[in-house]
Design a protein around this motif. Structure first.
Motif, PDB file in Angstrom:
ATOM      1  N   ARG A 122       0.982  -1.077   0.066  1.00 29.17           N
ATOM      2  CA  ARG A 122      -0.071   0.471  -0.008  1.00 29.17           C
ATOM      3  C   ARG A 122       0.899   1.093   0.010  1.00 29.17           C
ATOM      4  O   ARG A 122       1.083   2.636  -0.052  1.00 29.17           O
ATOM      5  CB  ARG A 122      -1.184  -0.079   1.221  1.00 29.17           C
ATOM      6  N   LYS A 123       2.307   1.490   0.246  1.00 31.14           N
ATOM      7  CA  LYS A 123       2.987   2.318   0.270  1.00 31.14           C
ATOM      8  C   LYS A 123       3.979   2.694  -1.117  1.00 31.14           C
ATOM      9  O   LYS A 123       3.622   3.406  -0.909  1.00 31.14           O
ATOM     10  CB  LYS A 123       3.732   1.830   2.081  1.00 31.14           C
ATOM     11  N   ARG A 124       3.466   1.517  -1.416  1.00 29.91           N
ATOM     12  CA  ARG A 124       3.922   1.546  -2.920  1.00 29.91           C
ATOM     13  C   ARG A 124       3.798   2.756  -3.942  1.00 29.91           C
ATOM     14  O   ARG A 124       3.584   3.122  -4.501  1.00 29.91           O
ATOM     15  CB  ARG A 124       5.284   0.575  -3.223  1.00 29.91           C
ATOM     16  N   ILE A 125       2.037   1.787  -3.583  1.00 28.67           N
ATOM     17  CA  ILE A 125       0.917   2.660  -4.638  1.00 28.67           C
ATOM     18  C   ILE A 125       0.792   4.260  -3.513  1.00 28.67           C
ATOM     19  O   ILE A 125       0.669   4.530  -4.788  1.00 28.67           O
ATOM     20  CB  ILE A 125      -0.381   2.033  -4.456  1.00 28.67           C
ATOM     21  N   ASP A 126       0.827   4.134  -2.501  1.00 26.49           N
ATOM     22  CA  ASP A 126       0.732   6.005  -2.306  1.00 26.49           C
ATOM     23  C   ASP A 126       1.715   6.605  -3.170  1.00 26.49           C
ATOM     24  O   ASP A 126       1.809   7.795  -3.546  1.00 26.49           O
ATOM     25  CB  ASP A 126       0.609   5.567  -0.182  1.00 26.49           C
ATOM     26  N   LEU A 127       2.748   6.139  -3.275  1.00 30.64           N
ATOM     27  CA  LEU A 127       3.797   6.892  -3.519  1.00 30.64           C
ATOM     28  C   LEU A 127       3.703   7.225  -4.685  1.00 30.64           C
ATOM     29  O   LEU A 127       4.617   8.086  -5.257  1.00 30.64           O
ATOM     30  CB  LEU A 127       5.190   6.030  -3.130  1.00 30.64           C
ATOM     31  N   LEU A 128       3.548   5.672  -5.895  1.00 31.12           N
ATOM     32  CA  LEU A 128       3.621   5.879  -7.386  1.00 31.12           C
ATOM     33  C   LEU A 128       2.465   6.690  -7.619  1.00 31.12           C
ATOM     34  O   LEU A 128       2.479   7.642  -8.014  1.00 31.12           O
ATOM     35  CB  LEU A 128       3.323   5.000  -7.181  1.00 31.12           C
ATOM     36  N   THR A 129       1.123   6.697  -6.293  1.00 31.81           N
ATOM     37  CA  THR A 129       0.107   8.377  -6.825  1.00 31.81           C
ATOM     38  C   THR A 129       0.058   9.560  -7.186  1.00 31.81           C
ATOM     39  O   THR A 129       0.340  10.267  -7.374  1.00 31.81           O
ATOM     40  CB  THR A 129      -1.057   7.370  -6.057  1.00 31.81           C
ATOM     41  N   SER A 130       1.551   9.532  -5.838  1.00 32.00           N
ATOM     42  CA  SER A 130       1.970  10.916  -5.664  1.00 32.00           C
ATOM     43  C   SER A 130       3.138  11.235  -6.963  1.00 32.00           C
ATOM     44  O   SER A 130       2.631  12.456  -7.072  1.00 32.00           O
ATOM     45  CB  SER A 130       3.001  11.182  -3.957  1.00 32.00           C
ATOM     46  N   VAL A 131       3.654  10.673  -6.845  1.00 28.54           N
ATOM     47  CA  VAL A 131       4.651  11.102  -8.129  1.00 28.54           C
ATOM     48  C   VAL A 131       3.829  10.736  -9.649  1.00 28.54           C
ATOM     49  O   VAL A 131       3.885  12.081 -10.013  1.00 28.54           O
ATOM     50  CB  VAL A 131       5.062   9.247  -8.376  1.00 28.54           C
ATOM     51  N   VAL A 132       2.924  10.156  -9.940  1.00 35.26           N
ATOM     52  CA  VAL A 132       1.993  11.063 -11.329  1.00 35.26           C
ATOM     53  C   VAL A 132       1.163  11.970 -11.075  1.00 35.26           C
ATOM     54  O   VAL A 132       1.174  12.998 -11.991  1.00 35.26           O
ATOM     55  CB  VAL A 132       0.707   9.857 -11.164  1.00 35.26           C
ATOM     56  N   VAL A 133       0.786  12.413  -9.490  1.00 29.58           N
ATOM     57  CA  VAL A 133       0.247  13.710  -9.637  1.00 29.58           C
ATOM     58  C   VAL A 133       1.114  14.324  -9.158  1.00 29.58           C
ATOM     59  O   VAL A 133       0.570  15.303 -10.536  1.00 29.58           O
ATOM     60  CB  VAL A 133      -0.739  13.021  -7.765  1.00 29.58           C
ATOM     61  N   VAL A 134       1.834  14.361  -9.034  1.00 26.54           N
ATOM     62  CA  VAL A 134       3.157  15.647  -9.293  1.00 26.54           C
ATOM     63  C   VAL A 134       3.301  16.020 -10.402  1.00 26.54           C
ATOM     64  O   VAL A 134       3.467  17.329 -11.485  1.00 26.54           O
ATOM     65  CB  VAL A 134       4.057  15.772  -7.879  1.00 26.54           C
ATOM     66  N   ALA A 135       3.547  14.790 -11.365  1.00 28.78           N
ATOM     67  CA  ALA A 135       3.941  14.623 -12.857  1.00 28.78           C
ATOM     68  C   ALA A 135       3.169  14.962 -13.445  1.00 28.78           C
ATOM     69  O   ALA A 135       3.525  16.764 -14.377  1.00 28.78           O
ATOM     70  CB  ALA A 135       4.679  13.230 -13.231  1.00 28.78           C
ATOM     71  N   HIS A 136       2.125  15.147 -13.549  1.00 28.26           N
ATOM     72  CA  HIS A 136       1.232  15.757 -14.119  1.00 28.26           C
ATOM     73  C   HIS A 136       0.418  17.287 -14.056  1.00 28.26           C
ATOM     74  O   HIS A 136      -0.015  18.030 -14.510  1.00 28.26           O
ATOM     75  CB  HIS A 136      -0.780  14.727 -14.086  1.00 28.26           C
ATOM     76  N   VAL A 137       1.086  17.054 -12.788  1.00 32.33           N
ATOM     77  CA  VAL A 137       0.401  18.977 -12.299  1.00 32.33           C
ATOM     78  C   VAL A 137       1.579  19.656 -12.578  1.00 32.33           C
ATOM     79  O   VAL A 137       1.916  20.915 -12.935  1.00 32.33           O
ATOM     80  CB  VAL A 137       0.388  18.977 -10.421  1.00 32.33           C
ATOM     81  N   PHE A 138       2.778  19.588 -13.062  1.00 33.61           N
ATOM     82  CA  PHE A 138       4.045  19.852 -13.471  1.00 33.61           C
ATOM     83  C   PHE A 138       4.289  20.747 -14.409  1.00 33.61           C
ATOM     84  O   PHE A 138       3.961  22.093 -15.576  1.00 33.61           O
ATOM     85  CB  PHE A 138       4.474  18.930 -12.999  1.00 33.61           C
ATOM     86  N   LEU A 139       3.195  19.063 -15.956  1.00 32.91           N
ATOM     87  CA  LEU A 139       3.148  19.740 -17.316  1.00 32.91           C
ATOM     88  C   LEU A 139       2.006  20.287 -16.987  1.00 32.91           C
ATOM     89  O   LEU A 139       2.270  21.801 -18.016  1.00 32.91           O
ATOM     90  CB  LEU A 139       2.419  17.718 -17.585  1.00 32.91           C
ATOM     91  N   VAL A 140       1.032  20.518 -16.466  1.00 28.04           N
ATOM     92  CA  VAL A 140       0.152  21.525 -16.724  1.00 28.04           C
ATOM     93  C   VAL A 140       0.804  22.983 -16.828  1.00 28.04           C
ATOM     94  O   VAL A 140      -0.007  24.013 -17.269  1.00 28.04           O
ATOM     95  CB  VAL A 140      -1.236  21.719 -15.801  1.00 28.04           C
ATOM     96  N   ALA A 141       1.533  23.241 -15.840  1.00 26.17           N
ATOM     97  CA  ALA A 141       2.761  24.549 -14.584  1.00 26.17           C
ATOM     98  C   ALA A 141       2.904  25.208 -16.158  1.00 26.17           C
ATOM     99  O   ALA A 141       2.719  25.475 -16.863  1.00 26.17           O
ATOM    100  CB  ALA A 141       2.648  24.358 -13.814  1.00 26.17           C
ATOM    101  N   VAL A 142       3.872  24.188 -16.848  1.00 29.18           N
ATOM    102  CA  VAL A 142       4.929  24.554 -17.946  1.00 29.18           C
ATOM    103  C   VAL A 142       4.042  24.432 -19.326  1.00 29.18           C
ATOM    104  O   VAL A 142       4.631  25.445 -20.276  1.00 29.18           O
ATOM    105  CB  VAL A 142       5.812  23.520 -17.832  1.00 29.18           C
TER     106      VAL A 142
END
Length: 218
Positions: A122-142
């Motif tokens: 579950r912890k790895r799923i949580d970390l993976l989720t965070s990475v995917v979300v942050v990556a997409h937020v970054f893409l919207v910003a740039v």
């Protein structure tokens, strides 16, 4: 599909959450979505994504074997689909584009193999989720200046997200990750960040390029 021994969700607390292999998997996901080669040319020179997939596949196969992978009915169906694609290439007048798609299918099969054994808690799923979300937020910003402009050219993103339709599709896919992030978090700060992220990913409208529910034509 049967879970590998001692690898069921939530059963790997004795193993580091961020092992060397899992860190490489996160790097692979970041590179594919963000397109690190645009910022670090060495990434493209070294063919880093392919290199990471091959290294992770070998490490995972050595550690876990491959028998569990082929026990899955879904994997067998995917393998059959890839086989049919290869057969079509051999027996038809297929363009180079089809060959490229076939190579991508093979890499996806290897990626699934890696994820089956590495995303095991579950912890790895949580970390993976965070990475995917942050990556997409970054893409919207740039790419913020291109949002809302009709056919504004390619977006600054990974190779499969340059087109406006694909960019919008990926944002839609990321939304369930944000909702999961929100439900799993307990702190007010993280929930606030996930709420802002949800708005950040759903508001962009790219007119004719967008498949989002926010698009006026869809």
């Amino acid at each position: 599909m049967k879970q590998p021994p001692n690898q069921k969700i939530g059963m790997s607390d004795s193993e580091k959450v961020v092992s060397f292999s899992f860190a490489m998997l996160l790097l692979l996901i970041i590179e594919d979505y963000v397109g690190l080669g645009k910022y670090l040319p060495l990434v493209d020179i070294l063919h880093l994504p392919l290199l990471l997939v091959l290294i992770l596949t070998i490490r995972t196969a050595v550690k876990h074997g491959v028998s569990e992978y082929f026990d899955s009915r879904q994997i067998k169906l995917l393998l059959f689909y890839v086989f049919l694609t290869a057969l079509a290439i051999l027996h038809g007048l297929i363009s180079a584009y089809a060959v490229t798609i076939f190579k991508q299918q093979v890499v996806y099969l290897l990626f699934i193999f890696i994820c089956i054994f590495l995303i095991d808690s579950r912890k790895r799923i949580d970390l993976l989720t965070s990475v995917v979300v942050v990556a997409h937020v970054f893409l919207v910003a740039v790419n913020f200046e291109k949002l809302g402009n009709e056919r504004s050219g390619f977006f600054s993103a990974g190779w499969f997200m340059g087109d406006g339709n694909d960019f919008a599709w990926s944002l839609n896919i990321a939304i369930p990750f944000v909702l999961y992030w929100f439900m799993r978090s307990k702190g007010i700060l993280v929930r606030s960040i996930s709420s802002v992220s949800y708005t950040h990913l759903t508001l962009p409208t790219m007119l004719a390029q967008c498949r989002s529910r926010w698009s006026p034509d869809h």
